[in-house]
Design a protein around this motif. Structure first.
Motif, mmCIF file in Angstrom:
data_model
loop_
_atom_site.group_PDB
_atom_site.id
_atom_site.type_symbol
_atom_site.label_atom_id
_atom_site.label_comp_id
_atom_site.label_asym_id
_atom_site.label_seq_id
_atom_site.Cartn_x
_atom_site.Cartn_y
_atom_site.Cartn_z
ATOM 1 N N GLU B 16 -1.529 46.450 63.164
ATOM 2 C CA GLU B 16 -0.203 46.570 63.767
ATOM 3 C C GLU B 16 0.878 45.873 62.967
ATOM 4 O OE1 GLU B 16 -0.693 45.160 67.727
ATOM 5 O OE2 GLU B 16 -2.003 46.839 68.280
ATOM 6 N N SER B 67 -4.599 41.982 59.431
ATOM 7 C CA SER B 67 -5.716 41.364 60.142
ATOM 8 C C SER B 67 -5.693 41.799 61.597
ATOM 9 C CB SER B 67 -5.581 39.838 60.028
ATOM 10 O OG SER B 67 -6.462 39.191 60.882
ATOM 11 N N HIS B 68 -6.877 41.978 62.164
ATOM 12 C CA HIS B 68 -6.962 42.413 63.569
ATOM 13 C C HIS B 68 -8.178 41.774 64.234
ATOM 14 C CE1 HIS B 68 -7.044 45.184 67.050
ATOM 15 N NE2 HIS B 68 -8.352 45.157 66.890
ATOM 16 N N ILE B 69 -7.991 41.337 65.457
ATOM 17 C CA ILE B 69 -9.121 40.990 66.335
ATOM 18 C C ILE B 69 -8.787 41.505 67.731
ATOM 19 C CG2 ILE B 69 -9.871 38.905 65.104
ATOM 20 C CD1 ILE B 69 -8.501 37.319 67.388
ATOM 21 N N PRO B 71 -9.148 40.074 71.457
ATOM 22 C CA PRO B 71 -9.596 38.928 72.260
ATOM 23 C C PRO B 71 -10.485 39.360 73.422
ATOM 24 C CG PRO B 71 -7.219 38.873 71.895
ATOM 25 C CD PRO B 71 -7.697 40.231 71.461
ATOM 26 N N GLY B 74 -12.335 34.218 77.704
ATOM 27 C CA GLY B 74 -13.464 33.430 78.187
ATOM 28 C C GLY B 74 -14.697 33.508 77.309
ATOM 29 N N VAL B 75 -14.641 34.317 76.275
ATOM 30 C CA VAL B 75 -15.795 34.471 75.381
ATOM 31 C C VAL B 75 -15.389 34.170 73.938
ATOM 32 C CG1 VAL B 75 -17.557 36.056 74.536
ATOM 33 C CG2 VAL B 75 -16.737 36.260 76.886
ATOM 34 N N GLY B 76 -14.439 34.922 73.452
ATOM 35 C CA GLY B 76 -14.016 34.792 72.051
ATOM 36 C C GLY B 76 -13.272 36.040 71.657
ATOM 37 N N TYR B 77 -13.824 36.800 70.746
ATOM 38 C CA TYR B 77 -13.139 38.022 70.295
ATOM 39 C C TYR B 77 -14.140 38.922 69.596
ATOM 40 C CZ TYR B 77 -13.037 34.723 66.443
ATOM 41 O OH TYR B 77 -13.395 33.780 65.523
ATOM 42 N N TYR B 82 -10.149 42.909 58.439
ATOM 43 C CA TYR B 82 -8.959 42.562 57.659
ATOM 44 C C TYR B 82 -8.984 43.335 56.348
ATOM 45 C CZ TYR B 82 -11.499 39.641 54.318
ATOM 46 O OH TYR B 82 -12.352 39.206 53.340
#
Lengths: 162, 456
Positions: B16, B67-69, B71, B74-77, B82
């Protein structure tokens, strides 16, 4: 000690990813996505020995910058983007467990699943041999609403280290 | 590596925003986020950024990162990916055009994090050497002693030894030849030889380069990797292997001396197969004979050996009952070798999955499973082994998900992992059900002078 502006602290405290830029041996920028950790004073990042090229670069040139840019990866009331420049040091005095004592509590807050992975350390032994990158901010830039088509607010935090 | 047109054209669908990183007037890196598009020429066009202090330079190398993740609260991603491009910027029509010269990228949907990590092992080793040199002390990765022993010896694989040895003991017990201490010491000896083999296998796979060439190890395949990771020195591994062989072979010789020297026939055969499985000059596994060697070693040899220790003679029945177990243990190796194919081929290990096509491997699996369970049915119905052993046919159902996974996930080592686990269960459950069949027959024999034929 430098104190980061509150909106930047809020970003650091919630961001799940940031972009750490280091300089390679030919002073070219190299950027790595990493989780930023913040204890109210210094910024910490942690790197496995598996991906330790950045650590070598920081040892060669301590100047770094860190951007928080992804609106999906932060939870703040009003989104903003920030870049922090500073000087970094690498703490690899205890690769096995030094990071567990110093940064795991901060890491756990952002990525609780890390405890599950740490429980399987036997399966990923080298991933959990980790150095700590400790970053001391010297200047920060803040773009309200994340709009970089407008000039940033600039915060001089310490005298430039020459 | 120069970025491909596909990589560049795919950027807007996968990311994005971009981050431009450059070196500022003070010599510090500086990174600024901005929007971007990729034009019809395949050039990355970045939105201009405002502010004199944060202007990216023209004509100097900059690093543009996407870069993209996603989320996962409560856990992470997840969805980590990238793309990092390097090149020079040029201002055009109020935008910044990037002339990309080189790239680096990772997308966990294309390359698992485990593989990415495995590809980082040489860098990790270099870093340990560097830190050792800087500090003047030997800095190495560590694991607690218990975990290290488990990983080094691949302890959980001992079920491969327990099943055939228990089977030999059970057949002997049915024929009134049983001793707790002899059974226990036989298990210990067999376990030592098995663990010694595991360690020796790692030594030779490290020396041959097979482990290093394999960037897709799983918990079931790819070896312990403790030497490759620097967790254990080669010398320590050699000593451990020799020590375990010494204990196993020493017990074997003592048993031969007390129970009958004929035990040496299977003892020597087992030891030779164990040593030359990966050791030169035979290197059985390199010649496509690994599966047969393992099938013999963890099938007839162990079962006959255990039977002989207790009964002081050889017999047809333990040999017959060991055949299904031997085939199933060979199938564990066979399936576990599927993800190891590239590394094995690079190191000259001509295993069956290296030699055969995907279809050939699957057909081979189906045929071997069919033969295994046909043998159990024929032997049990004909009374060549005890009839209650026919309950082992129930385990056949465990082969179905393995077959399905081989068809669907042949090229995906990590998607194949559950099937590898299921395949190990197939061996274990079948073997234990065969043992249960013998225990049933022993009990029936004990409680009745003339037990019904379906229980004997």
């Amino acid at each position: 000690m430098p104190l980061l502006p509150e909106p930047i602290e809020a970003l650091l405290e919630t961001a799940l990813v940031s972009e750490l830029t280091v300089l390679d041996s030919r002073d070219r920028p190299v950027t790595h996505p990493l989780i930023p950790l913040y204890d109210g004073e210094l910024i910490y990042l942690t790197s496995s020995v598996l991906f330790s090229k950045k650590l070598e670069h920081i040892k060669g040139n301590s100047r770094v910058s860190l951007s928080i840019s992804d609106p999906n990866a932060v939870q703040v009331e009003r989104f903003a983007r920030a870049t922090i420049q500073g000087d970094a040091t690498v703490d690899d005095s205890d690769l096995h467990s030094g990071w567990e004592e110093r940064v795991l509590p901060l890491w756990r807050k952002k990525e609780p699943v890390i405890d599950m992975f740490l429980g399987k350390r036997v399966a990923l032994p080298l991933f959990f041999e980790r150095a700590i990158i400790e970053m001391r901010p010297r200047r920060a830039f803040l773009w309200e609403d994340g709009r970089t088509d407008r000039p940033p607010q600039v915060f001089e935090l310490v005298e430039a280290v020459r | 590596m120069k970025p491909s047109p596909e990589l560049l054209r795919g950027l807007p669908d996968r990311f994005e925003h971009a981050v431009i990183a450059f070196v500022d007037a003070d010599g510090y890196p500086l990174s600024v986020a901005t929007g971007f598009r990729v034009d019809e020429r395949g050039v990355v066009v970045l939105d201009a950024v405002a502010g004199d202090e944060v202007q990216p330079p023209e004509g100097e190398e900059v690093n543009v990162v996407f870069s993209h993740i996603r989320p996962q609260p409560g856990v992470g991603y997840d969805e980590r990916r990238y793309v990092s491009l390097w090149g020079e910027l040029r201002r055009s029509n109020g935008h910044l055009e990037l002339a990309s010269r080189r790239e680096q990228h990772w997308d966990e949907e294309e390359m698992t994090f485990f593989e990415l990590s495995e590809r980082g092992v040489p860098q990790a080793r270099r870093y340990f050497e560097q830190v050792s040199s800087e500090t003047g002390r030997d800095v190495r990765p560590r694991l607690s002693l218990g975990w290290l022993f488990l990983r080094t010896t691949r302890l959980p694989f001992l079920s491969a030894t327990f099943v055939p040895v228990l089977l030999g003991i059970a057949v002997a017990a049915l024929h009134d030849s049983f001793s707790w201490w002899l059974a226990a010491i036989t298990l210990v000896a067999a376990a030592c030889v098995h663990l010694a083999l595991n360690v020796a296998n790692d030594i030779f796979d490290t020396l041959s380069g097979a482990d290093e060439a394999n960037v897709n190890p799983t918990q079931f395949s790819g070896g312990s990797r403790v030497i490759l990771y620097g967790l254990v020195r080669l010398r320590s591994m050699v000593l451990l292997s020799l020590g375990l062989y010494a204990v196993g072979i020493g017990i074997g010789i003592a048993l031969a001396a007390t129970r009958g020297w004929s035990l040496l026939w299977v003892g020597v055969a087992g030891a030779l197969i164990s040593v030359f499985y990966t050791a030169p000059p035979l290197r059985l596994v390199h010649r496509g004979l690994g599966e047969i060697a393992v099938g013999l070693g963890f099938g007839p040899i162990m079962t006959l050996g255990a039977y002989f220790v207790l009964a002081r003679e050889y017999a047809l029945e333990p040999l017959l009952v060991s055949l299904p177990v031997g085939i199933l243990i060979a199938l564990i190796l066979y399936v576990n070798e599927v993800p190891d194919r590239p590394g094995d081929a690079a190191a000259g290990k001509r295993t069956l999955p290296v030699r055969l096509s995907k279809e050939g491997v699957i057909r081979g699996y189906e045929l071997a499973v069919a033969v295994t369970f046909a043998l159990i049915a024929v032997f049990a119905v004909s009374g060549l082994i005890v009839r209650p052993a026919i309950i082992a046919l129930a385990a056949l159902v465990l082969a179905l998900p393995v077959r399905r996974a081989l068809r669907e996930s042949y090229e995906n080592p990590y998607a194949l992992m559950p099937a590898m686990g299921k395949n190990i269960q197939l061996h274990l459950v079948t073997g234990l059900l065969l043992v249960a069949g013998y225990v049933t027959a022993i009990i029936a024999d004990a409680v009745s002078d003339d037990p019904p034929s379906f229980l004997s």
